[in-house]
Enzyme design. Structure first.
Site, PDB file in Angstrom:
ATOM      1  N   GLY A 131      14.592 -14.705   9.475  1.00 19.92           N
ATOM      2  CA  GLY A 131      13.867 -15.410   8.421  1.00 19.92           C
ATOM      3  C   GLY A 131      13.122 -14.585   7.408  1.00 19.92           C
ATOM      4  N   GLU A 172      16.304 -12.004  15.248  1.00 26.94           N
ATOM      5  CA  GLU A 172      17.644 -12.354  14.743  1.00 26.94           C
ATOM      6  C   GLU A 172      17.712 -12.234  13.224  1.00 26.94           C
ATOM      7  OE1 GLU A 172      18.093 -16.444  15.897  1.00 26.94           O
ATOM      8  OE2 GLU A 172      18.041 -16.018  18.032  1.00 26.94           O
ATOM      9  N   PRO A 173      17.412 -11.070  12.672  1.00 28.00           N
ATOM     10  CA  PRO A 173      17.420 -10.959  11.215  1.00 28.00           C
ATOM     11  C   PRO A 173      18.832 -10.925  10.642  1.00 28.00           C
ATOM     12  CG  PRO A 173      17.005  -8.816  12.192  1.00 28.00           C
ATOM     13  CD  PRO A 173      17.100  -9.784  13.337  1.00 28.00           C
ATOM     14  N   CYS A 197      35.582 -25.228 -12.836  1.00 26.47           N
ATOM     15  CA  CYS A 197      35.421 -26.426 -13.664  1.00 26.47           C
ATOM     16  C   CYS A 197      34.283 -27.302 -13.165  1.00 26.47           C
ATOM     17  CB  CYS A 197      36.733 -27.187 -13.684  1.00 26.47           C
ATOM     18  SG  CYS A 197      38.025 -26.164 -14.382  1.00 26.47           S
TER      19      CYS A 197
HETATM   20  N1  LLP Z   1      18.731 -17.268  13.521  1.00 23.72           N
HETATM   21  C1  LLP Z   1      19.060 -18.545  13.308  1.00 23.72           C
HETATM   22  C2  LLP Z   1      19.076 -19.479  14.429  1.00 23.72           C
HETATM   23  C3  LLP Z   1      19.384 -18.974  12.002  1.00 23.72           C
HETATM   24  O1  LLP Z   1      19.704 -20.251  11.799  1.00 23.72           O
HETATM   25  C4  LLP Z   1      19.364 -18.051  10.929  1.00 23.72           C
HETATM   26  C5  LLP Z   1      19.710 -18.470   9.565  1.00 23.72           C
HETATM   27  C6  LLP Z   1      19.034 -16.717  11.217  1.00 23.72           C
HETATM   28  C7  LLP Z   1      18.703 -16.359  12.522  1.00 23.72           C
HETATM   29  C8  LLP Z   1      19.003 -15.642  10.157  1.00 23.72           C
HETATM   30  O2  LLP Z   1      18.034 -15.897   9.212  1.00 23.72           O
HETATM   31  P1  LLP Z   1      17.733 -14.803   8.058  1.00 23.72           P
HETATM   32  O3  LLP Z   1      17.115 -13.599   8.725  1.00 23.72           O
HETATM   33  O4  LLP Z   1      19.006 -14.497   7.406  1.00 23.72           O
HETATM   34  O5  LLP Z   1      16.787 -15.520   7.161  1.00 23.72           O
HETATM   35  N2  LLP Z   1      22.673 -19.856   3.280  1.00 23.72           N
HETATM   36  C9  LLP Z   1      21.241 -19.731   3.096  1.00 23.72           C
HETATM   37  C10 LLP Z   1      20.547 -19.222   4.326  1.00 23.72           C
HETATM   38  C11 LLP Z   1      20.810 -20.037   5.574  1.00 23.72           C
HETATM   39  C12 LLP Z   1      20.106 -19.478   6.798  1.00 23.72           C
HETATM   40  C13 LLP Z   1      20.543 -20.179   8.026  1.00 23.72           C
HETATM   41  N3  LLP Z   1      20.021 -19.671   9.249  1.00 23.72           N
HETATM   42  C14 LLP Z   1      20.976 -18.853   1.888  1.00 23.72           C
HETATM   43  O6  LLP Z   1      21.912 -18.401   1.240  1.00 23.72           O
HETATM   44  O7  LLP Z   1      19.821 -18.622   1.543  1.00 23.72           O
END
Ligand code: LLP
Length: 412
Positions: free
Chosen positions: A237, A272-273, A341
């Site tokens: 996150g 979980e980055p 389009c």
């Molecule tokens: N762990 C879980 C359970 C998740 O659902 C996610 C992301 C992550 C880890 C990784 O999160 P991060 O570190 O990348 O923030 N498509 C969207 C982002 C969707 C994120 C979904 N879950 C975008 O382009 O901003």
């Protein structure tokens, strides 16, 4: 790792104008050094604790990128059997994999059990029941965490905020203890952790710290009740800078702000980055096809569309769009639009930017996360190639799709 030297934009030591000419556009380009630096920032900041940095595969699942991270010692956070397949293909260790997601199918659970993953992050009681039944059939015990929904507001885009009770994710933290209690009837499950993930692109880490305290309290209670809890999984996150000069939390200091509480808990830590590892490490190269004006509006028409990078269209996300070679023309207020389009097909809107002319290359920055993985063949466009830069060298890690690829598996 993306910067100008003179008027030329580079990824590490590779001038992107040369690269774009050689591989064509649109094309994704990634800095391997930047990916490694970001991974190591997590890994080193957590080095005083038992920990695992489980890269969220969904952010960018290309084999070469998974392989860089696997070699650096990463674990992986997956949300499908397909992602586990990729991790294995890339040389990742299944015993360092956590399986997240609200809708795991029986086939996916089977595949994960067959490959001996570390732990399932479970989101409902019926999921626990399914994993238990499949583990029993196999004669194994499956480790699990409950993904609790801590009811904290991650204060991010509504589509990527997940930690409020109105969201489909996790089990309400007030009910989670009862679910752990009831899970004791599942003899082929072992309650090894507590997990959460409250959202993505979080720029103010304080909600993550609130969630952490709630998780620690819950883990303590569960340990006191005799559950074999040995880890906390804090999810991903952490946000990154999409705007030039934007202030964002630094990986190391963010982790260090949690270290004392984590240490005191005596538990191992999983993070979980996704985005914060690969986001700033990638850019999408595109070429200007045309310039046009409709009424008062100026358009820069480029060869990358929303099928290549959907974030601007889907989330109104901002990505800096910069010239691969700077010119001396005055800046222009323009929309950067693609060939698809749909009016929603844009990379930038009403942006004061470089006055790029047909034939010029542009880089859409910070596109390493949720870029290629969300790309599609919409409008029957072939998907872009991906290029990995290592110092002054580069290689194609995914070739551009062909027309044959477009119709593979179809019949008339
Ligand atoms: N762990 C879980 C359970 C998740 O659902 C996610 C992301 C992550 C880890 C990784 O999160 P991060 O570190 O990348 O923030 N498509 C969207 C982002 C969707 C994120 C979904 N879950 C975008 O382009 O901003």
């Amino acid at each position: 790792m993306f910067s100008y030297s003179g008027n030329d934009f580079y990824c590490e030591q590779v001038p992107l104008a040369d690269l774009a000419r050689r591989v064509g556009t649109p094309a994704y380009v990634y800095s391997s050094q930047s990916i490694l630096d970001n991974f190591r920032a997590y890994d080193e900041a957590l080095s005083g604790l038992p920990h695992s940095v489980c890269y969220a595969v969904k952010a960018n699942s290309s084999l070469a990128i998974l392989s860089i991270l696997a070699k650096a010692g990463a674990g992986f956070d997956i949300v499908s059997a397909g992602e586990l397949y990729r991790v294995i293909q890339a040389g990742g260790d299944p015993s360092k994999v956590v399986f997240s997601g609200v809708g795991k199918s029986a086939d996916e659970v089977e595949y994960a059990l067959a490959n001996g993953i570390h732990s399932f992050n479970c989101e409902s009681e019926s999921e626990l029941e399914l994993i238990d039944a499949l583990a029993r059939r196999r004669g194994v015990k499956a480790g699990f965490s409950i993904r609790v929904n801590p009811d904290v507001d991650a204060a991010t885009h509504p589509y990527i905020s997940t930690g409020l009770s109105e969201h489909k994710f996790g089990i309400d933290i007030r009910e989670a203890a009862d679910v752990y209690e009831r899970s004791q009837r599942f003899l082929n499950l072992s309650a090894e952790g507590v997990s959460c993930h409250i959202g993505s692109q979080i720029l103010d880490p304080s909600p993550l710290l609130v969630a952490l305290q709630k998780l620690i309290a819950m883990a303590k209670d569960l340990c006191a009740l005799g559950f074999p809890i040995n880890h906390l999984d804090l999810g991903g996150g952490l946000g990154i800078a999409y705007h030039h000069g934007e202030k964002t939390p630094e990986i190391r200091s963010f982790i260090e702000s949690m270290n004392a509480s984590l240490k005191e808990s005596g538990l191992a830590v999983i993070v979980e980055p996704g985005r914060s590892i690969v986001g700033a490490a990638g850019a999408l190269l595109t070429r200007v096809l045309y310039r046009k004006r409709n009424g008062a509006k100026e358009f820069i028409v480029v060869d990358a569309g929303m099928n290549d990078l959907i974030r601007p269209s889907l989330y109104r996300a901002h990505h800096e769009v910069v010239p691969v070679r700077r010119n001396s023309l005055p800046l222009v207020m323009a929309d950067v639009v693609g060939p698809i389009c749909e009016s929603g097909d844009f990379m930038a809107r009403d942006r004061l930017m470089a006055n790029a002319m047909p034939g010029d290359y542009l880089a859409v920055c910070t596109a390493g996360a949720y870029g290629f993985v969300l790309s599609s063949n919409y409008n029957s466009r072939t998907r872009a190639p991906e290029v990995l830069v290592e110092g002054d060298r580069w290689r194609i890690i995914r070739r551009r799709e062909t027309f044959e690829d477009l119709v593979r598996g179809e019949s008339t």
